[in-house]
Design a protein around this motif. Structure first.
Motif, PDB file in Angstrom:
ATOM      1  N   THR A  54       0.878  -1.166   0.025  1.00 35.07           N
ATOM      2  CA  THR A  54      -0.014  -0.088   0.028  1.00 35.07           C
ATOM      3  C   THR A  54       0.996   1.297  -0.135  1.00 35.07           C
ATOM      4  OG1 THR A  54      -1.727  -1.251   1.444  1.00 35.07           O
ATOM      5  CG2 THR A  54      -1.911   1.035   1.113  1.00 35.07           C
ATOM      6  N   THR A  57       2.835   1.665  -3.189  1.00 31.83           N
ATOM      7  CA  THR A  57       1.923   2.299  -4.308  1.00 31.83           C
ATOM      8  C   THR A  57       1.620   3.871  -3.957  1.00 31.83           C
ATOM      9  OG1 THR A  57       0.555   0.266  -4.573  1.00 31.83           O
ATOM     10  CG2 THR A  57      -0.531   2.082  -5.561  1.00 31.83           C
ATOM     11  N   ASP A  58       1.424   4.364  -2.782  1.00 26.23           N
ATOM     12  CA  ASP A  58       1.256   5.482  -2.388  1.00 26.23           C
ATOM     13  C   ASP A  58       2.201   6.417  -3.154  1.00 26.23           C
ATOM     14  OD1 ASP A  58      -0.953   5.290  -0.716  1.00 26.23           O
ATOM     15  OD2 ASP A  58       0.358   5.299   0.873  1.00 26.23           O
ATOM     16  N   VAL A  60       4.427   5.458  -5.869  1.00 30.15           N
ATOM     17  CA  VAL A  60       4.417   5.377  -7.067  1.00 30.15           C
ATOM     18  C   VAL A  60       3.239   6.173  -7.838  1.00 30.15           C
ATOM     19  CG1 VAL A  60       3.940   3.622  -8.909  1.00 30.15           C
ATOM     20  CG2 VAL A  60       5.442   3.139  -6.911  1.00 30.15           C
ATOM     21  N   ARG A  61       2.239   5.972  -7.143  1.00 32.16           N
ATOM     22  CA  ARG A  61       1.191   6.945  -7.631  1.00 32.16           C
ATOM     23  C   ARG A  61       1.359   8.560  -7.918  1.00 32.16           C
ATOM     24  NH1 ARG A  61      -1.428   5.845 -11.444  1.00 32.16           N
ATOM     25  NH2 ARG A  61      -3.382   6.587 -11.059  1.00 32.16           N
ATOM     26  N   LEU A  62       1.698   8.802  -6.590  1.00 30.91           N
ATOM     27  CA  LEU A  62       2.073  10.091  -6.474  1.00 30.91           C
ATOM     28  C   LEU A  62       3.126  10.586  -7.515  1.00 30.91           C
ATOM     29  CD1 LEU A  62       2.311  13.057  -5.111  1.00 30.91           C
ATOM     30  CD2 LEU A  62       4.202  12.242  -3.976  1.00 30.91           C
ATOM     31  N   GLU A  64       3.728   9.050 -10.448  1.00 34.13           N
ATOM     32  CA  GLU A  64       3.258   8.853 -11.892  1.00 34.13           C
ATOM     33  C   GLU A  64       1.926   9.963 -12.204  1.00 34.13           C
ATOM     34  OE1 GLU A  64       3.676   4.139 -12.746  1.00 34.13           O
ATOM     35  OE2 GLU A  64       1.863   4.994 -11.950  1.00 34.13           O
ATOM     36  N   VAL A  65       1.049  10.221 -11.187  1.00 40.35           N
ATOM     37  CA  VAL A  65      -0.191  11.161 -11.347  1.00 40.35           C
ATOM     38  C   VAL A  65       0.368  12.413 -11.529  1.00 40.35           C
ATOM     39  CG1 VAL A  65      -2.232  11.976  -9.947  1.00 40.35           C
ATOM     40  CG2 VAL A  65      -1.764   9.513 -10.217  1.00 40.35           C
ATOM     41  N   ASP A  67       3.255  13.245 -12.839  1.00 37.22           N
ATOM     42  CA  ASP A  67       4.285  12.918 -13.955  1.00 37.22           C
ATOM     43  C   ASP A  67       5.577  13.832 -13.405  1.00 37.22           C
ATOM     44  OD1 ASP A  67       5.055  12.181 -16.622  1.00 37.22           O
ATOM     45  OD2 ASP A  67       4.315  14.045 -17.367  1.00 37.22           O
ATOM     46  N   ARG A  89       9.902  -0.576  -8.883  1.00 38.73           N
ATOM     47  CA  ARG A  89       8.981  -0.444  -9.693  1.00 38.73           C
ATOM     48  C   ARG A  89       9.066   0.520 -10.818  1.00 38.73           C
ATOM     49  NH1 ARG A  89       8.078  -3.521  -5.784  1.00 38.73           N
ATOM     50  NH2 ARG A  89       6.331  -4.013  -4.886  1.00 38.73           N
TER      51      ARG A  89
END
Length: 249
Positions: A54, A57-58, A60-62, A64-65, A67, A89
């Motif tokens: 979890t 992912t927090d 990675v998503r920050l 990626e979102v 950019d 990742r």
């Protein structure tokens, strides 16, 4: 200038980076302090299913979102584990990983495993059937090394604002694919850089992931964002200025 993502250690949120964030932004850097799921203002999300993946992912998503690219990804203490997995990742988005009084664990090892058996037993008893690791007492008499440099005002702040740490973020082992590598740096606070060099040279498995890393010393307690915020900011600024930026993006 560099793009920083700042990941706090156990029991803390993005608020812990406030002074460092302000200093880095004043120096011209783009800075993103992060609160991981289940902590600080996100404590209401601290269910039993919140785990190391979890928190990975927090991060990675920050990145990626938003950019973000050429990121200097900083992990303090227990934040080093999700940072390590995130670097595995999305290595193509990172310029450098900085471990702050932390370090990359070997594949298959959990943070909980690094405690001696008696400490593991104490923590298991303390947690019981719960799913949170409670914050420490923040008592310098009990933990003078880690709490070095913290005054009464900061200690009171930590007692008020620290929140329980989702248990599985400590008990889940690090899992790495080994598909990508990112340059690393270590800022050592509670242990001397010379000791780190010795452990690397001796092939100690807990220091093998720092082979080739840039090593920096910041002698203070384990919470340098509070005990030495200016010194920490200056070191991160120095590291950030070493990172080449691809202006074609």
């Amino acid at each position: 200038m560099a793009t920083f993502v700042l990941v706090p250690g156990f029991w803390l949120g993005a608020w812990a980076w406030r002074e460092v964030t302000d200093g880095l932004r004043a120096a011209g850097h783009d800075v993103h302090p992060l609160t991981l799921t289940g902590l600080a203002e996100r404590a209401h999300l601290a269910g039993p299913d919140v785990d190391l993946e979890t928190h990975t992912t927090d991060i990675v998503r920050l990145i990626e979102v938003e950019d973000l690219r050429d990121v200097v990804l900083v992990g303090h203490s227990g934040g080093g584990m999700p940072v390590e997995q995130a670097a595995d990742r999305i290595p193509e988005r990172l310029a450098r990983v900085v471990y702050l009084d932390s370090g990359p664990l070997p594949d298959g090892v959990a943070q909980f495993d690094t405690n001696p058996p008696e400490e593991q037993e104490r923590l298991r008893t303390l947690i019981g059937d719960g799913h949170l690791v409670p914050p420490p007492a923040w008592d310098p008499a009990e933990d003078p090394t880690n709490l070095a440099g913290l005054d009464d005002e900061i200690l009171d702040l930590l007692r008020r604002r620290a929140t329980g740490q989702p248990l599985r973020t400590a008990t889940d082992p690090v899992r790495l694919s080994g598909c990508g590598t990112v340059p690393t740096a270590l800022i050592a606070c509670t242990f001397p850089v010379e000791l780190v060099r010795d452990m690397i040279e001796q092939g100690n498995p807990f220091f093998a992931g720092l082979t080739g890393a840039d090593l920096y010393g910041l002698p203070t307690g384990h919470w340098p964002m509070f005990s030495e915020p200016k010194g920490l900011t200056d070191l991160l600024d120095r590291i950030g200025r070493k990172v080449p930026t691809d202006t074609s993006r």
